[in-house]
Write a protein that holds these residues in place. Structure first.
Motif, PDB file in Angstrom:
ATOM      1  N   THR A 142      -6.828 -30.588   5.049  1.00  0.00           N
ATOM      2  CA  THR A 142      -5.578 -31.227   5.491  1.00  0.00           C
ATOM      3  C   THR A 142      -5.805 -32.158   6.680  1.00  0.00           C
ATOM      4  O   THR A 142      -6.432 -31.790   7.673  1.00  0.00           O
ATOM      5  CB  THR A 142      -4.538 -30.167   5.878  1.00  0.00           C
ATOM      6  N   ILE A 143      -5.263 -33.368   6.545  1.00  0.00           N
ATOM      7  CA  ILE A 143      -5.330 -34.375   7.614  1.00  0.00           C
ATOM      8  C   ILE A 143      -3.887 -34.658   8.037  1.00  0.00           C
ATOM      9  O   ILE A 143      -3.107 -35.213   7.264  1.00  0.00           O
ATOM     10  CB  ILE A 143      -5.993 -35.665   7.111  1.00  0.00           C
TER      11      ILE A 143
ATOM     12  N   ALA B 235       4.283 -28.193   3.919  1.00  0.00           N
ATOM     13  CA  ALA B 235       3.281 -28.973   3.184  1.00  0.00           C
ATOM     14  C   ALA B 235       1.872 -28.633   3.661  1.00  0.00           C
ATOM     15  O   ALA B 235       0.952 -28.460   2.848  1.00  0.00           O
ATOM     16  CB  ALA B 235       3.549 -30.463   3.355  1.00  0.00           C
ATOM     17  N   LEU B 236       1.703 -28.536   4.963  1.00  0.00           N
ATOM     18  CA  LEU B 236       0.386 -28.200   5.512  1.00  0.00           C
ATOM     19  C   LEU B 236      -0.050 -26.806   5.073  1.00  0.00           C
ATOM     20  O   LEU B 236      -1.199 -26.588   4.679  1.00  0.00           O
ATOM     21  CB  LEU B 236       0.421 -28.294   7.038  1.00  0.00           C
TER      22      LEU B 236
ATOM     23  N   ASP C 172      -1.753 -27.432  14.883  1.00  0.00           N
ATOM     24  CA  ASP C 172      -2.414 -26.137  15.086  1.00  0.00           C
ATOM     25  C   ASP C 172      -3.061 -25.611  13.812  1.00  0.00           C
ATOM     26  O   ASP C 172      -3.962 -24.775  13.879  1.00  0.00           O
ATOM     27  CB  ASP C 172      -1.413 -25.106  15.607  1.00  0.00           C
ATOM     28  N   ILE C 173      -2.586 -26.097  12.652  1.00  0.00           N
ATOM     29  CA  ILE C 173      -3.123 -25.558  11.401  1.00  0.00           C
ATOM     30  C   ILE C 173      -3.869 -26.601  10.570  1.00  0.00           C
ATOM     31  O   ILE C 173      -4.562 -26.255   9.626  1.00  0.00           O
ATOM     32  CB  ILE C 173      -2.012 -24.923  10.549  1.00  0.00           C
TER      33      ILE C 173
ATOM     34  N   ASP D 180      -3.252 -23.442   1.382  1.00  0.00           N
ATOM     35  CA  ASP D 180      -3.229 -22.360   0.399  1.00  0.00           C
ATOM     36  C   ASP D 180      -3.841 -22.821  -0.929  1.00  0.00           C
ATOM     37  O   ASP D 180      -4.413 -22.017  -1.669  1.00  0.00           O
ATOM     38  CB  ASP D 180      -1.781 -21.902   0.193  1.00  0.00           C
ATOM     39  N   MET D 181      -3.719 -24.112  -1.229  1.00  0.00           N
ATOM     40  CA  MET D 181      -4.276 -24.684  -2.464  1.00  0.00           C
ATOM     41  C   MET D 181      -5.744 -25.073  -2.302  1.00  0.00           C
ATOM     42  O   MET D 181      -6.347 -25.646  -3.216  1.00  0.00           O
ATOM     43  CB  MET D 181      -3.441 -25.898  -2.886  1.00  0.00           C
ATOM     44  N   GLY D 182      -6.317 -24.771  -1.129  1.00  0.00           N
ATOM     45  CA  GLY D 182      -7.731 -25.038  -0.901  1.00  0.00           C
ATOM     46  C   GLY D 182      -8.052 -26.464  -0.519  1.00  0.00           C
ATOM     47  O   GLY D 182      -9.205 -26.902  -0.634  1.00  0.00           O
ATOM     48  N   LEU D 183      -7.052 -27.213  -0.026  1.00  0.00           N
ATOM     49  CA  LEU D 183      -7.266 -28.610   0.327  1.00  0.00           C
ATOM     50  C   LEU D 183      -7.628 -28.759   1.800  1.00  0.00           C
ATOM     51  O   LEU D 183      -7.234 -27.944   2.646  1.00  0.00           O
ATOM     52  CB  LEU D 183      -5.997 -29.417   0.044  1.00  0.00           C
TER      53      LEU D 183
END
Length: 399
Positions: A30-31, A19-20, A43-44, A25-28
């Motif tokens: 991430t939290i 999901a992360l 880490d990502i 990859d979708m340009g979001l």
């Protein structure tokens, strides 16, 4: 990035990595939220929040601060309640809190399904050993004892002899968050899972997966294969049963993972998760077999985007987990580099050298797996077996 949409992902463990990665990859933005500071997803992720994913009050407080545009979890049950609470508070596209409660409490789930005349096993909800002793008298055959609110095969015990009632109760109770335990009919027959996506109340069945378990007494899932080899007339019954159950539980948006046993009386629901299936089913096997990336569509739905599913591919995929025993994992050797063999998509060892391993009593104790893709389920399964045979484990016996 100005205007970049934010997605909150509950869980940063290995199951949430797809999901992360897909969200980035979708340009979001991430939290990630997790109680484990060593969670690999940290880490990502763009933003890391150290909290339990089931701490509804504090996670909701953080969500109110960061104002995500979407919130999801992938393959874990209990964070679903937190997802729903955030969705209701911030007006995001999630299932309701009432549905989340029903979908994460096996007793309430069965009561709701029974209310809608959905085929389920005979069951009772208990909280102490005395109740179990009384309920056991109602079963003429073997029965299952398991926690009312856990997953990953944790706490499951098949009672074949009532002399084991105390052991069964303790095993289930210690894995129950609420203290409640389910006692249910032991259903005999092939087991499948159904991966679905519901869009505005309309459910599409993406795949039916054949399941392989370790058998009695704990029934750990040791393999999955798509597509199912169950006869087509039974598959039609499974699809209709799944759709009816999803509607009964109030899942009107997002993915669901339904487990079904095909008994002599027909298919019966084991349970339903208002989430993507774990064990690499929806993150790996479904896209390999059908071409449908359920993680991407789940994220798009959570963002309130319009979602139209593509035509499905007609391939096959399988996963098989590595058997293990009590000891210290000294090393892992492969007689052949199966990562380079056509059709083998992943060979992964999830335990480190020097780590204590054990006979498998729940899914968290499995030490690794092989994932394959082929033209038929038979070919995918056979390729898994060949790869497993090539793996040699050097285990120091500590019994």
């Amino acid at each position: 990035m100005l205007g970049q949409k934010k997605i909150m992902i509950l869980g940063a463990g290995i199951l949430q990595l797809p999901a992360l990665l897909k969200a980035k990859d979708m340009g979001l933005n991430t939290i990630a939220i997790d109680i484990n500071p060593e969670a690999p997803g940290f880490d990502i992720a763009d933003q890391r929040i150290l909290l339990s994913t089931t701490d509804v009050e504090n996670v909701l407080m953080m969500a109110n601060k960061v104002k995500p545009d979407a919130v999801i979890t992938l393959a874990s049950d209990m964070p679903i309640r937190t997802v729903a609470a955030i969705g209701e508070k911030l007006g995001l596209r999630t299932i309701s809190c009432d549905t989340a409660i029903v979908c994460t409490d096996k007793g309430k789930m069965r009561e709701k399904l029974r209310e809608f005349n959905i085929p389920i096993p005979e069951f009772y909800v208990i909280s102490d050993l005395e109740e179990l002793i009384e309920v056991s008298k109602k079963f003429e055959d073997n029965f299952i004892v398991k926690p009312a609110d856990n997953s990953g095969s944790r706490g499951i015990f098949l009672v074949e002899d009532t002399k084991n009632l105390s052991n069964a109760f303790v095993h289930a109770k210690c894995h129950s968050r609420s203290g409640e335990v389910i006692v249910e009919e032991f259903m005999r027959g092939p087991e499948v899972s159904v991966e679905s996506l519901t869009i505005d109340g309309e459910t599409t069945i993406i795949a039916i997966t054949d399941k392989l378990t370790s058998g009695s007494p704990h029934f750990i899932e040791m393999g999955h294969t798509i597509p199912s080899r169950v006869p087509f007339n039974i598959q039609s019954q499974i699809k209709e049963l799944t759709k009816s159950a999803i509607t009964a539980l109030g899942i009107n948006t997002g993915p669901s993972h339904t487990e079904i046993i095909i008994t002599s009386q027909g298919p019966k629901i084991v349970e339903i998760g208002a989430r993507l299936g774990g064990d690499n089913i929806t993150t790996h096997l479904v896209p390999l077999a059908t071409g449908v990336n359920m993680v991407e569509y789940t994220i798009s739905l959570a963002l309130s985007k319009e979602v139209k599913l593509p035509e499905f591919d007609q391939k096959a995929a399988a996963i098989r987990y590595i058997e293990s025993k009590n000891g210290i994992l000294k090393s892992v050797k492969s007689l052949k580099d199966f990562n380079k063999v056509d059709g083998v998509k992943e060979v992964k060892i999830t335990k480190k050298e020097g780590e204590k391993i054990s006979n498998i009593t729940n899914s968290g104790e499995r030490i690794g797996y092989v994932i394959t893709q082929a033209d038929t389920p038979e070919e995918a399964t056979e390729l898994c077996q060949r790869a497993l045979k090539s793996i040699q484990l050097d285990i120091l016996n500590i019994d």
